[in-house]
Motif scaffolding. Structure first.
Motif, PDB file in Angstrom:
ATOM      1  N   GLN A 166      14.254  24.534  13.950  1.00  0.00           N
ATOM      2  CA  GLN A 166      12.843  24.123  13.273  1.00  0.00           C
ATOM      3  C   GLN A 166      11.563  24.211  14.648  1.00  0.00           C
ATOM      4  O   GLN A 166      11.871  24.385  15.557  1.00  0.00           O
ATOM      5  N   LEU A 167      10.395  24.096  13.764  1.00  0.00           N
ATOM      6  CA  LEU A 167       9.292  23.965  14.602  1.00  0.00           C
ATOM      7  C   LEU A 167       8.638  22.341  14.422  1.00  0.00           C
ATOM      8  O   LEU A 167       8.616  21.816  13.299  1.00  0.00           O
ATOM      9  N   THR A 168       8.506  21.971  15.582  1.00  0.00           N
ATOM     10  CA  THR A 168       8.059  20.525  15.517  1.00  0.00           C
ATOM     11  C   THR A 168       6.733  20.115  16.268  1.00  0.00           C
ATOM     12  O   THR A 168       6.628  20.953  17.337  1.00  0.00           O
ATOM     13  N   PHE A 169       5.956  19.411  15.831  1.00  0.00           N
ATOM     14  CA  PHE A 169       4.731  18.874  16.493  1.00  0.00           C
ATOM     15  C   PHE A 169       5.064  17.459  16.776  1.00  0.00           C
ATOM     16  O   PHE A 169       5.105  16.375  16.015  1.00  0.00           O
ATOM     17  N   GLU A 170       5.044  17.053  18.111  1.00  0.00           N
ATOM     18  CA  GLU A 170       5.118  15.597  18.524  1.00  0.00           C
ATOM     19  C   GLU A 170       3.829  14.987  18.875  1.00  0.00           C
ATOM     20  O   GLU A 170       3.002  15.646  20.017  1.00  0.00           O
ATOM     21  N   PRO A 171       3.183  14.194  18.306  1.00  0.00           N
ATOM     22  CA  PRO A 171       1.715  13.736  18.775  1.00  0.00           C
ATOM     23  C   PRO A 171       1.940  12.829  20.085  1.00  0.00           C
ATOM     24  O   PRO A 171       2.898  12.407  20.355  1.00  0.00           O
ATOM     25  N   GLN A 172       0.916  12.794  20.782  1.00  0.00           N
ATOM     26  CA  GLN A 172       0.731  12.247  22.126  1.00  0.00           C
ATOM     27  C   GLN A 172       0.841  10.762  21.946  1.00  0.00           C
ATOM     28  O   GLN A 172       1.330  10.118  22.663  1.00  0.00           O
ATOM     29  N   THR A 173       0.074  10.318  20.852  1.00  0.00           N
ATOM     30  CA  THR A 173      -0.078   8.933  20.693  1.00  0.00           C
ATOM     31  C   THR A 173       0.629   8.666  19.282  1.00  0.00           C
ATOM     32  O   THR A 173       0.296   9.558  18.502  1.00  0.00           O
ATOM     33  N   LYS A 174       1.178   7.451  18.975  1.00  0.00           N
ATOM     34  CA  LYS A 174       1.711   7.397  17.585  1.00  0.00           C
ATOM     35  C   LYS A 174       0.764   6.230  16.902  1.00  0.00           C
ATOM     36  O   LYS A 174       1.137   5.712  16.044  1.00  0.00           O
ATOM     37  N   GLU A 175      -0.721   6.365  17.118  1.00  0.00           N
ATOM     38  CA  GLU A 175      -1.440   5.500  16.467  1.00  0.00           C
ATOM     39  C   GLU A 175      -1.806   6.240  15.200  1.00  0.00           C
ATOM     40  O   GLU A 175      -1.758   5.377  14.302  1.00  0.00           O
ATOM     41  N   TRP A 192       5.950  15.904  13.130  1.00  0.00           N
ATOM     42  CA  TRP A 192       5.908  16.746  11.866  1.00  0.00           C
ATOM     43  C   TRP A 192       6.968  17.926  12.371  1.00  0.00           C
ATOM     44  O   TRP A 192       6.891  18.292  13.502  1.00  0.00           O
ATOM     45  N   THR A 193       7.956  17.951  11.185  1.00  0.00           N
ATOM     46  CA  THR A 193       8.918  19.108  11.557  1.00  0.00           C
ATOM     47  C   THR A 193       8.889  19.973  10.399  1.00  0.00           C
ATOM     48  O   THR A 193       9.049  19.389   9.144  1.00  0.00           O
ATOM     49  N   VAL A 194       9.116  21.266  10.514  1.00  0.00           N
ATOM     50  CA  VAL A 194       9.449  22.184   9.559  1.00  0.00           C
ATOM     51  C   VAL A 194      10.566  23.049   9.938  1.00  0.00           C
ATOM     52  O   VAL A 194      10.467  23.713  11.046  1.00  0.00           O
ATOM     53  N   ASP A 195      11.654  23.264   8.907  1.00  0.00           N
ATOM     54  CA  ASP A 195      12.613  24.136   9.229  1.00  0.00           C
ATOM     55  C   ASP A 195      11.973  25.678   9.236  1.00  0.00           C
ATOM     56  O   ASP A 195      11.178  26.125   8.355  1.00  0.00           O
ATOM     57  N   TRP A 196      12.705  26.526   9.779  1.00  0.00           N
ATOM     58  CA  TRP A 196      12.231  28.091   9.760  1.00  0.00           C
ATOM     59  C   TRP A 196      12.369  28.521   8.464  1.00  0.00           C
ATOM     60  O   TRP A 196      11.322  29.317   7.955  1.00  0.00           O
ATOM     61  N   THR A 197      13.368  28.307   7.838  1.00  0.00           N
ATOM     62  CA  THR A 197      13.516  28.787   6.150  1.00  0.00           C
ATOM     63  C   THR A 197      12.333  28.148   5.292  1.00  0.00           C
ATOM     64  O   THR A 197      12.103  28.759   4.263  1.00  0.00           O
ATOM     65  N   ASN A 198      11.834  27.098   5.856  1.00  0.00           N
ATOM     66  CA  ASN A 198      10.613  26.630   4.833  1.00  0.00           C
ATOM     67  C   ASN A 198       9.260  27.023   5.017  1.00  0.00           C
ATOM     68  O   ASN A 198       8.340  26.783   4.471  1.00  0.00           O
ATOM     69  N   ILE A 199       8.909  27.839   6.131  1.00  0.00           N
ATOM     70  CA  ILE A 199       7.710  28.549   6.443  1.00  0.00           C
ATOM     71  C   ILE A 199       7.615  29.997   5.699  1.00  0.00           C
ATOM     72  O   ILE A 199       8.349  30.772   5.838  1.00  0.00           O
ATOM     73  N   GLU A 200       6.642  29.905   5.096  1.00  0.00           N
ATOM     74  CA  GLU A 200       6.224  30.977   4.163  1.00  0.00           C
ATOM     75  C   GLU A 200       5.378  32.083   4.681  1.00  0.00           C
ATOM     76  O   GLU A 200       5.579  33.258   4.932  1.00  0.00           O
ATOM     77  N   SER A 252       5.173  34.835  18.359  1.00  0.00           N
ATOM     78  CA  SER A 252       6.735  34.194  18.585  1.00  0.00           C
ATOM     79  C   SER A 252       7.171  33.488  17.455  1.00  0.00           C
ATOM     80  O   SER A 252       8.380  33.596  17.147  1.00  0.00           O
ATOM     81  N   ILE A 253       6.312  33.102  16.568  1.00  0.00           N
ATOM     82  CA  ILE A 253       6.927  32.057  15.191  1.00  0.00           C
ATOM     83  C   ILE A 253       7.255  33.368  14.499  1.00  0.00           C
ATOM     84  O   ILE A 253       8.430  33.071  13.672  1.00  0.00           O
ATOM     85  N   ARG A 254       6.414  34.495  14.094  1.00  0.00           N
ATOM     86  CA  ARG A 254       7.193  35.492  13.306  1.00  0.00           C
ATOM     87  C   ARG A 254       8.548  35.944  13.590  1.00  0.00           C
ATOM     88  O   ARG A 254       9.248  36.402  13.047  1.00  0.00           O
ATOM     89  N   THR A 255       8.690  36.302  14.922  1.00  0.00           N
ATOM     90  CA  THR A 255       9.775  36.758  15.467  1.00  0.00           C
ATOM     91  C   THR A 255      10.763  35.654  15.485  1.00  0.00           C
ATOM     92  O   THR A 255      12.172  36.042  14.955  1.00  0.00           O
ATOM     93  N   LYS A 256      10.645  34.218  15.458  1.00  0.00           N
ATOM     94  CA  LYS A 256      11.998  33.439  15.150  1.00  0.00           C
ATOM     95  C   LYS A 256      12.033  33.192  13.749  1.00  0.00           C
ATOM     96  O   LYS A 256      13.377  33.168  13.045  1.00  0.00           O
TER      97      LYS A 256
END
Length: 174
Positions: free
Chosen positions: A106-115, A121-129, A167-171
């Motif tokens: 998957q591709l994940t975004f981890e925010p610096q603060t949790k406010e 945010w997480t999305v599997d590679w198969t779900n990216i259009e 990089s994302i398209r290759t993955k």
């Protein structure tokens, strides 16, 4: 593989373009008021003010700016990461600083603060259009736009957006 630096930056040539447009805009408005008041226009004064305010805004907006807190890369210690880098997720008009990284699943975004955002945010590679570049008023590339198969769109401001897209398209293909 780390993509980009530890903070989001506008490329130097675009910094200069933005500063030049700001300086020219300020000088033009100033002289528009002078002209409306009946004063004569001196092209040398207009050129001097444009140059002065271009340099001023370049220094003020890009070089003398106080550096903010850089995001932590602590997430990289406990997971096998393929590529990663600092990113800002754009939610409406609010940027959320964090780390965007890719694992095998998957591709994940981890925010610096949790406010503002309470979880990653997480999305599997198969779900990216689609993955495509995002530009600011068609002036410069500032990031990437990810569209999922469910029709959701996510925007991220990143350094070196073309490297991210490749990089994302290759993955996605693997």
């Amino acid at each position: 593989m780390k993509i980009g630096g530890n903070s989001i930056r506008i490329e130097p040539k675009y910094q200069l373009y933005i500063s030049l447009l700001t300086g020219l805009g300020y000088a033009s408005v100033f002289y528009l008021f002078e002209w409306a008041d009946g004063a004569s226009i001196s092209w040398m004064k207009l050129l001097f003010q444009t140059t002065f305010f271009t340099v001023f805004w370049y220094l003020f907006m890009f070089k003398l700016k106080i550096k903010g807190k850089e995001p932590s890369f602590s997430v990289l210690d406990d997971q096998p990461i393929i590529f990663y880098g600092v990113a800002q997720q754009l939610i409406k008009t609010s940027p959320v600083v964090g780390v965007l990284y890719a694992t095998d699943e998957q591709l994940t975004f981890e925010p610096q603060t949790k406010e503002f955002i309470s979880s990653n945010w997480t999305v599997d590679w198969t779900n990216i259009e689609t993955i495509e570049g995002e530009s600011f008023m068609r002036l410069y590339n500032q990031g990437i736009r990810i569209t999922t198969k469910g029709g959701m769109t996510f925007k991220f401001v990143v350094n070196q957006p073309q490297v991210w897209i490749a990089s994302i398209r290759t993955k996605m293909k693997s």
